[in-house]
Design a protein around this motif. Structure first.
Motif, PDB file in Angstrom:
ATOM      1  N   HIS A  32       0.833  -1.216   0.000  1.00  0.00           N
ATOM      2  CA  HIS A  32       0.000   0.000   0.000  1.00  0.00           C
ATOM      3  C   HIS A  32       0.859   1.254   0.000  1.00  0.00           C
ATOM      4  O   HIS A  32       0.342   2.355   0.192  1.00  0.00           O
ATOM      5  N   GLY A  33       2.153   1.075  -0.143  1.00  0.00           N
ATOM      6  CA  GLY A  33       3.065   2.218  -0.121  1.00  0.00           C
ATOM      7  C   GLY A  33       3.267   2.795   1.263  1.00  0.00           C
ATOM      8  O   GLY A  33       3.711   3.943   1.415  1.00  0.00           O
ATOM      9  N   MET A  34       2.949   2.014   2.291  1.00  0.00           N
ATOM     10  CA  MET A  34       3.139   2.506   3.665  1.00  0.00           C
ATOM     11  C   MET A  34       4.590   2.265   4.095  1.00  0.00           C
ATOM     12  O   MET A  34       5.075   1.145   3.991  1.00  0.00           O
ATOM     13  N   PRO A  35       5.259   3.295   4.583  1.00  0.00           N
ATOM     14  CA  PRO A  35       6.629   3.079   5.065  1.00  0.00           C
ATOM     15  C   PRO A  35       6.639   2.254   6.357  1.00  0.00           C
ATOM     16  O   PRO A  35       5.899   2.552   7.299  1.00  0.00           O
ATOM     17  N   VAL A  36       7.456   1.229   6.358  1.00  0.00           N
ATOM     18  CA  VAL A  36       7.530   0.306   7.498  1.00  0.00           C
ATOM     19  C   VAL A  36       8.964   0.263   8.022  1.00  0.00           C
ATOM     20  O   VAL A  36       9.907   0.181   7.236  1.00  0.00           O
ATOM     21  N   LEU A  37       9.098   0.324   9.334  1.00  0.00           N
ATOM     22  CA  LEU A  37      10.407   0.175   9.960  1.00  0.00           C
ATOM     23  C   LEU A  37      10.417  -1.116  10.770  1.00  0.00           C
ATOM     24  O   LEU A  37       9.510  -1.356  11.569  1.00  0.00           O
ATOM     25  N   VAL A  38      11.428  -1.940  10.548  1.00  0.00           N
ATOM     26  CA  VAL A  38      11.602  -3.149  11.351  1.00  0.00           C
ATOM     27  C   VAL A  38      12.882  -2.982  12.157  1.00  0.00           C
ATOM     28  O   VAL A  38      13.967  -2.866  11.593  1.00  0.00           O
ATOM     29  N   GLN A  40      15.135  -4.918  14.716  1.00  0.00           N
ATOM     30  CA  GLN A  40      15.323  -6.250  15.284  1.00  0.00           C
ATOM     31  C   GLN A  40      16.249  -6.173  16.486  1.00  0.00           C
ATOM     32  O   GLN A  40      17.461  -5.976  16.338  1.00  0.00           O
ATOM     33  N   PHE A  41      15.662  -6.328  17.654  1.00  0.00           N
ATOM     34  CA  PHE A  41      16.465  -6.368  18.874  1.00  0.00           C
ATOM     35  C   PHE A  41      17.183  -7.714  18.923  1.00  0.00           C
ATOM     36  O   PHE A  41      16.711  -8.701  18.351  1.00  0.00           O
ATOM     37  N   ILE A  42      18.316  -7.735  19.629  1.00  0.00           N
ATOM     38  CA  ILE A  42      19.103  -8.938  19.865  1.00  0.00           C
ATOM     39  C   ILE A  42      19.793  -9.460  18.601  1.00  0.00           C
ATOM     40  O   ILE A  42      20.962  -9.775  18.612  1.00  0.00           O
ATOM     41  N   LYS A  43      19.050  -9.534  17.495  1.00  0.00           N
ATOM     42  CA  LYS A  43      19.598 -10.154  16.289  1.00  0.00           C
ATOM     43  C   LYS A  43      20.738  -9.336  15.689  1.00  0.00           C
ATOM     44  O   LYS A  43      20.766  -8.121  15.804  1.00  0.00           O
ATOM     45  N   GLY A  44      21.653 -10.009  15.020  1.00  0.00           N
ATOM     46  CA  GLY A  44      22.766  -9.325  14.403  1.00  0.00           C
ATOM     47  C   GLY A  44      23.782 -10.283  13.819  1.00  0.00           C
ATOM     48  O   GLY A  44      24.498  -9.957  12.892  1.00  0.00           O
ATOM     49  N   GLU A  50      15.458 -12.079   5.048  1.00  0.00           N
ATOM     50  CA  GLU A  50      14.694 -10.820   4.989  1.00  0.00           C
ATOM     51  C   GLU A  50      15.608  -9.598   4.843  1.00  0.00           C
ATOM     52  O   GLU A  50      15.196  -8.576   4.310  1.00  0.00           O
ATOM     53  N   LEU A  51      16.852  -9.726   5.305  1.00  0.00           N
ATOM     54  CA  LEU A  51      17.774  -8.594   5.175  1.00  0.00           C
ATOM     55  C   LEU A  51      17.966  -8.236   3.706  1.00  0.00           C
ATOM     56  O   LEU A  51      17.891  -7.069   3.323  1.00  0.00           O
ATOM     57  N   LYS A  63      16.545  -2.794  10.391  1.00  0.00           N
ATOM     58  CA  LYS A  63      17.818  -2.567  11.087  1.00  0.00           C
ATOM     59  C   LYS A  63      17.992  -3.602  12.173  1.00  0.00           C
ATOM     60  O   LYS A  63      17.083  -3.836  12.971  1.00  0.00           O
ATOM     61  N   GLN A  64      19.184  -4.167  12.255  1.00  0.00           N
ATOM     62  CA  GLN A  64      19.494  -5.084  13.346  1.00  0.00           C
ATOM     63  C   GLN A  64      20.213  -4.320  14.451  1.00  0.00           C
ATOM     64  O   GLN A  64      21.135  -3.546  14.181  1.00  0.00           O
TER      65      GLN A  64
END
Ligand code: ATP
Ligand code: MG
Length: 175
Positions: A32-38, A40-44, A50-51, A63-64
């Motif tokens: 829908h063209g909605m900006p989404v921020l993910v 990710q805590f802990i992960k890295g 998905e990256l 962002k991890q």
């Protein structure tokens, strides 16, 4: 229905599917063209598919914020520091109001291990802009967060190939 209300969504429980459900929502919203921020805590440490997928999608920013949970007492301080830094970023992004959906992946784990205090998190979620959807994932969601949320799904483990057969994580399914 034309009223836009930001929902607080929680995916928790011991069964698999919490993070991937949230990523599915990100895909849906991006359509829908909605900006989404993910965030990710802990992960890295792991290279999750998905990256790379989201690198090619202009509406989704991932962002991890961690280095992989160490589970070691001596490095909990480092985990705490990273968690606090990640949470500060989450708060400033909620205030900035650019993203329509913010996914706080594994924040439940951060909270249930006490890496950051719960009360300021609940306060900031309560104070977020009215149209902002926030999705929190991870095992062990705190009761207070569940009480506050609009949508809560608990993934229930029925079978898991690791638990049943000791099968290692499979590409495309788990990472
Ligand atoms: P996914 O990221 O695949 O949606 P999840 O977010 O529900 O899984 P987490 O609690 O974040 O699961 O667990 C991280 C990793 O542990 C994932 O690779 C997941 O597949 C795996 N996992 C989840 N549930 C189980 C289980 N019951 N037994 C063993 N491993 C599991
Ligand atoms: Mg997860």
């Amino acid at each position: 229905m034309s009223v836009e209300e930001g929902l607080l969504v929680v995916f928790t429980g011991n069964g698999k599917g919490k993070t991937t459900a949230a990523l599915g929502m990100a895909m849906r919203a991006a359509g829908h063209g909605m900006p989404v921020l993910v965030l990710q805590f802990i992960k890295g440490a792991w290279s999750y598919g998905e990256l790379s997928s989201f690198e090619n999608m202009s509406d989704i920013t991932l962002k991890q914020l961690g280095t992989g949970f160490t589970w070691k007492k001596e490095s909990l301080d480092e985990d705490r520091k990273l968690a606090a830094k990640g949470w500060a970023e989450a708060v400033s992004e909620m205030e900035r109001g650019h993203f329509k959906i913010i996914i706080l992946d594994e924040l439940n784990v951060v909270l249930s291990y006490g890496l950051i205090p719960l009360d300021p998190v609940l306060d900031a979620l309560r104070a977020r802009p009215p149209g902002l959807h926030v999705v929190v994932t991870g095992r062990g969601a705190p009761e207070e967060l569940i009480a506050m949320a609009d949508l809560v799904t608990e993934m229930k483990q029925v079978k898991h190939p690791y638990q049943d057969r000791g099968l290692k994580a499979q590409k495309g399914i788990e990472f």
